[in-house]
Design a protein around this motif. Sequence first.
Motif, mmCIF file in Angstrom:
data_model
loop_
_atom_site.group_PDB
_atom_site.id
_atom_site.type_symbol
_atom_site.label_atom_id
_atom_site.label_comp_id
_atom_site.label_asym_id
_atom_site.label_seq_id
_atom_site.Cartn_x
_atom_site.Cartn_y
_atom_site.Cartn_z
ATOM 1 N N ALA A 483 24.214 168.071 86.908
ATOM 2 C CA ALA A 483 22.699 168.251 87.067
ATOM 3 C C ALA A 483 22.422 169.928 85.765
ATOM 4 O O ALA A 483 21.938 169.951 85.754
ATOM 5 N N ASN A 484 24.001 170.763 86.066
ATOM 6 C CA ASN A 484 23.333 171.849 85.002
ATOM 7 C C ASN A 484 24.393 172.315 84.546
ATOM 8 O O ASN A 484 25.595 171.916 84.832
ATOM 9 N N GLN A 536 26.224 179.173 85.019
ATOM 10 C CA GLN A 536 25.756 178.476 84.749
ATOM 11 C C GLN A 536 23.371 178.559 84.456
ATOM 12 O O GLN A 536 22.860 178.700 84.522
ATOM 13 N N TYR A 537 23.641 176.977 84.443
ATOM 14 C CA TYR A 537 21.716 176.905 84.317
ATOM 15 C C TYR A 537 21.310 177.393 82.892
ATOM 16 O O TYR A 537 20.507 178.466 82.911
ATOM 17 N N TYR A 552 23.622 182.732 88.227
ATOM 18 C CA TYR A 552 24.771 182.342 88.548
ATOM 19 C C TYR A 552 25.971 182.581 87.492
ATOM 20 O O TYR A 552 26.382 181.663 86.751
ATOM 21 N N GLY B 298 25.314 180.996 95.538
ATOM 22 C CA GLY B 298 25.161 181.138 94.106
ATOM 23 C C GLY B 298 26.113 181.344 93.415
ATOM 24 O O GLY B 298 26.471 181.419 92.898
ATOM 25 N N GLY B 319 18.564 168.149 94.032
ATOM 26 C CA GLY B 319 18.870 168.365 92.385
ATOM 27 C C GLY B 319 19.480 168.207 91.235
ATOM 28 O O GLY B 319 19.967 168.893 90.749
ATOM 29 N N ASN B 320 19.999 166.934 91.917
ATOM 30 C CA ASN B 320 21.466 166.387 91.210
ATOM 31 C C ASN B 320 22.643 167.567 91.232
ATOM 32 O O ASN B 320 23.450 167.295 90.484
ATOM 33 N N LEU B 321 22.660 168.225 92.147
ATOM 34 C CA LEU B 321 24.004 168.852 92.189
ATOM 35 C C LEU B 321 25.227 167.788 92.313
ATOM 36 O O LEU B 321 26.047 168.882 92.602
ATOM 37 N N VAL B 397 25.006 175.516 93.686
ATOM 38 C CA VAL B 397 24.922 175.756 92.734
ATOM 39 C C VAL B 397 26.129 174.438 92.601
ATOM 40 O O VAL B 397 25.670 174.300 93.823
#
Lengths: 1066, 589
Positions: A483-484, A536-537, A552, B298, B319-321, B397
């Motif tokens: 996802a990230n 991340q992200y 993050y 986080g 959310g696809n984590l 996360v």
Amino acid sequence: MRMTKIFTKIPISILILLSSLSVAAQDITVSGRVTDKAGGALPGVSVSQLSTSKGVTTNQDGVYKISVPPGAILKFSSLGFVAQLITVNNKKVIDVKLIADVKNLDEVVVQVGYSTMRKSDLTGAVSSIGSDVFANSVVTTLDQALQGRIAGLQSTMNSGVPGGGSSVQIRGVNSINSTNEPIYVIDGVIISGQTGNNDVNPLASINSNDIASVEVLKDASATAIYGSQGANGVVLITMKKGKNAKPVLSFNARYGLEKLPKLINMMNLSEYAQHHNDFSDVLGYGRRADFSFPQYLGEGTNWQKELFKTAPMQSYDLSVRGGNKESTYSVSGGYLNQDAIVLGANYKRFVFRVNMDNEIQPWAKIGATVNVTQDKQSTAISTFGAVGNALFQSPAVPIRNADGSFAGPTSDLDANTLGFSNPVALAMLNTRTRERFDTRGNLYLQLLPAKGISFRTEVNVDANTDNYLQFLPAYQFGASIKANTENKHDKTYNFYLGWKNILNIDKSFGTNHRTSLMLGQEMISRRGDYLTGSRQYGSNVLTGLDAGDANYATNNGSGYNSRLMSFFGRATYNYKERYLFTGTMRWDGSSNFARGHQWGAFPSAAIAWRLSEEPFFKSLKGSISNAKLRLSYGIVGNSNVAAFAYDSNLSNIRTNSQGTGLQTANISNPNLTWETTKSWNAGMDLTILNNRVELVFDSYIKKTDDLLLRLSLPAFTGTSDIPGSAQAPWYNIGALQNKGFEFTVNTRNITRDNFSWKTTAIFTYNRNMVTRMNTATASIPMYDTSNGKNIITSTSAGSAVSQFYGYQMIGRINSAADFLKDNGNGTSTVITPTFKYKTGTIINNNDATLITSTYIGDLLFADVNHDGIVNERDITNIGSPFPSFTFGLTNSFSYKNFDFSFFFNGSIGGKVFNILRSRTDDPRSLSNVREIVTNYARLGYKDGNSANTNIWNVYVLPGADPSLGRMSVQNTNNSIFSDSYVEDASYLRLQNVSLGYKFPTRLLEKMFIKSVRVYTNLQNVITFSKYSGYDPEVGSLNGQNMLTYGVDGGRIPSSRFYTFGLDMNF
Amino acid sequence: MKNKNILITLLCTLGLTFFSGCKKYLEVHSDTQKQVSNSFKTIEDLRATTAFLYATPWNKFNDYARTITEGRANNVYVDGVTGTISALALFAENSNFNELFQTWGSLYVAVTQADYIINDYVPLSITNGVDATRAKGCEGEARFIRGYSYWYLAMLWHDVPIIDDPRQYVLNTLVPPNSFEDVLQYAINDLTIAAQTLPATDSKGRVTKYSAEAMLARVLLTGADYAMGGRFSSDYLKRNGAGSNAEMAQKYFDLAKQSCLDVINLSSYRMLDNYEDIWKVQTNNNAEVLFGYQFLPGAADYGLGNVLNNLSFNGDVTGNLTGGSNVFISYDLLRLLVQDGAQSRLRGNVFIPGQNYAYLGTQLAAGSFTVPSNSKTKCNIKKFVVGSNKDTDGAAVAGNSGLVSPALRMSEVYLMYAEAIMGTGTQTSDATALENFNKVRKRAFYLNPTAYQPYTLVTRNDLLLERRKELFYEMTYWPDLVRRSFYDMDWTLNFLNNKLKDSDPTTNFTNYASYSYTYDPPRFPNTAGWDNSPRVQAGYISQQVVHNLPAGSYVHAIGSKSNIWALPYPAAEINSDPNLNGAPVPYKF
């Protein structure tokens, strides 16, 4: 030598008188050109009139001119060539061809650490290889060239990635937790061979084209001068220098291709679908809809072929070396660009080097060297995951969808539980690069206050940075989703600063006594730090750390600082060239220990007797030109422990809104001190048959005591690898020994003018044994967690380190009689214990629980402790990774302008623990498996009725592979780690074949080219081995840890390598 | 030549100056870690060491111990029988299971890190002039953690070594286990001291006097059950001033009752109104949580995260984590929750097709997540799933949900109170017991209060079932079964072997381990959501768990055919300490 004696006996005044008289007579001018056998000009050849002091040297073109009386005798001599005497006889032009000599022992000088010695004076065990070895083998890093070429040295690649790491052991495994790698001394900088990472090679900063020679110090007499750092042997690397001659410009270019030498035979899609259906039937699940007709599915994706490719390599080197009487210089630069056989992996390197030596006064020299390396290693897929990715992936996942996008697994089960993804896509998306910059240099001042006395002070610096960048963007391949994005950067900075002062005194007393004394002092400081950060992200294209979301972010750091202070000395004594003695002493102080435990003393002594110089040997001198016996004893140390292991430390851990938490980081041991190795060496050097055969033989015993051991304690002491654990303490406990012998044989089989054949054979035999541990029953287990938490090796007193550990498979239950005795009343008695049933247990023949516990088709394992049941107490030693012996055999031929060589190396008697097979050979695996798994133990029913599960009604159908169990609903331990995964790793490998051609000099001279050689080289040509994995040469599973040596968890295999090259000199 | 002499003199002088600095040269200090010898001069150092005890040691435990306890107790079901959960449910585990090692090792990390604080750091701080009451408060925190850890060790492995100071075992690792009763006693002692030394309130996330009392109640009830089975040795009884096991049991029930009362009456801990709200990152360390694993919202740091978002229904939730999980609630427990009718508790525990979660999947186009019908046959676990990064205001996360895992909750205290009042009886209609028991039940009906019916009599079985439903996936049901077996082994065996189904008309105690089912209310509206044909998977058979070894035997269960409800010691641990397999020895108090 004899000449010198004459000189000293005739008063110099008379000599001068004589020579001036002869000049007064009618001298003639003789000129000519001195060349080697092939016609290449030989500069610097000394041309002198015999019995006079008159002499000249040839210029860069090999041309000389000298005035001598017409009847004079001229002597042409040069190091490495047989001297020639020619009577002038009024000739005006005398061209001479010099024949290369087998080096005269008295002239060959070898590095011995802090000074040099004549080879004939050596008393310890020292092996050398020259630059010709590097010219004939195409290697990325030096350690690859040492394999099979130095007796007593074992080098194993830990990763097939270019620039990747290796393990090098000299004379066996000396230490258990501490490093076993030798130290490398390059430009005076002491580089540890230790790396914590399979992808990092400490020798990557050296361009093998810059190496003049390598000396390997093996016994304590040789290594003790390095004291605490010499425990695992010392590799001295001498780099090429400039010389007093016209500049020579060399250019080398290479192009090569690499490929995977072998594929493992995995199931194709059709077979995999059939296998999947079989297992679904057993489990009672419905079959996968898309696997309804396995026979029509075809090959599917062969991930091995997709992930491994043929990879190109190119390298270029340019160097200039030259100088005059006062100054010499050497400048070189090299570039290497090598793709790995794994998709997305590449290695690039620039090396630049400058060396200068200046005589500023007749009594003072000053010089400096700078070596700068920049390299970049990219591995898109993590190197430890590449092989697993290639083997386990489902062949049902295509690379791309019809629309050109990357495909992926279709179900959550495939993606999340089985971990299928699209490694080809990942190789294109992911970035993992390690970029290093290394600057190494030295600066020295040497004073020669009087004849035979020199004093040298030298500063050495090595600074390097390591930048690791990992960028994993978000993706979605079918059900495989990330996802990230993750951006991670690691930076490491290391700084080495050394200062040493060395005084050398050479003195002869009379003609019979030659002595030398070296006194030195050295200070070494090593420090560095590490910084890591991740976010991340971020953006899916920007790799920088700042592109990620700062909310993050993680960051962390650590540092180290250790210092070493040493005083050392070496004294040698030579009586009549017959009796030789060397004594060394070194005191080392290390900051790794608490005060009061810091200093260690490391003495050594060696004697040698050159029989061949004895008067009684004269009659044999014709056939035996050199015979020497050597004997040595010495003590070396080891201080490689974690810094501050002697103290209790608290590490810093983030907490949830409570500030920085403190964790007890380790159990301390304030009494920690040196580990010492005592070693004995007895050796013999023999040169026979008119210098045609040279033999060097050594045997040794090394006993390591007060072994520095990071104790392996039960997890109930809070010292496991689980987050929050304290580290187990280091102790000086235990002992181990290595015994062995090794020899090198060099022969010159044929030496004709235009044809020669030389052979070098080396042989290494070593036996390792742990003699004592902290407690009588203590052992150091190593674990693998790829398939449960299994012990893979164990080290305990009474056997060699790192013995493979597991169950002993003794067969399979093909019918009930293999483990039961029928009682005739519907029950049976267990006669062979299993994991579930004790011997003597009565079971009901129709008991339905049998099928979930022990059933027909299950494998049987030995009840080693005879307690009637098979359980973890029956895990035992099941093989040793260490070979009985290893050897290397090089044959070199030259015919006119052609040269040809081939090199075999081999390892006999070692085993590999192929733990990868617990997955690739598991009939119960839903990941892809080897094709042989088709032959798992299928069950048949005597009465033909599969509903009749009475244990006496069931049997294994013929044709099953004897090492495979049944396909059961529940895991019945048929793929537990056992000796069925231990395989013979003996191999014989044609490691290198090279063919070269040197263009005739005459053709080239007009083009101002001195020499041109073109060659082709094949590496890893063919391997003879029974090993079922990729490559029987398996290094350590993690880093250079010798305790996981020989465990194949899927390392990237060494590639087959084809190279074409061009060497030119101007 | 003169230059030469000057130069040499210069170098010699330089050399001499330098040699005098030799000693200093080897003095090196760490720039990154504090050293014990020069720390603990302030309360902050000590508080920093106890702050560490709340997160990292529980990182693996939070994941692996749940697999063991919930898998073993048949609370969860796993598709794909190759996993370890189904092996645990079928009593077919192996000593090399990583779950065993990670759970065992994590608990001992907590124990030993607490040991250093209790043995060294607290006395050192007091010597260094730190306020003794505050220092003792830190000792209380460490003792709470140690007592909590030993309770789990005892419930999972029965006899385990008591490690006072790990340094004693550095050179002698051949340590036999201590007997179960001594481990229990040790935990009781730690928690009793913790209850005396801990402050009544502290900053959010840290345990208090009442956390210790609540945990003490858990351990005391365990002891009471053990005594009810007549299992304590005479030494133990003598040491504790009890004339008989019966007396001991009553004593422990009384003590447990008092502890629960203290928490209920004196502390500010209280239940949240809505059961679902407990498992939201936004309510981390809410009023209901007496002790929680303090994972960092986080944070991506290794060892500081809560992985349980991976139980998610699918990638939309998070959310696809993470993707969809293959771990589902078991048939037996889902049926209990559905029959119970407590909507809040059902939704809080399980993803039921058709249900909408307004606070999950806020990143989706729909703005919230509705569990799709016709998508899966079995139901995923909802508890501990916190949703996407957006749902959690940035706490979740990859690899870390940011949720502080509640490990000791107020509703359990109410249930324990009722249990303590019931004592050695089999039922109770005591008013305060009913009040507290019903308080928990009523809250479970927060979303459908009209369906709620108070109990007027609570039986032992009612309590067990209520605990199973209320504390699903909170690692208590397997210990509850072990407790039951102390005094009623036959019942436990019959339950585990699914023999109670015929004798119990309400079928509340069926145990169809690894029983496949389909529950999808929108899809099967006519059969109350259930597919008509729940089936046992081929190859599965009902269990044959036996317990046929004499009482006091110290053989640990390996597979289904041996004794005492104890897991096999991890193979790795047996390898380094073969004496673990020996007879347990008494601990010298």
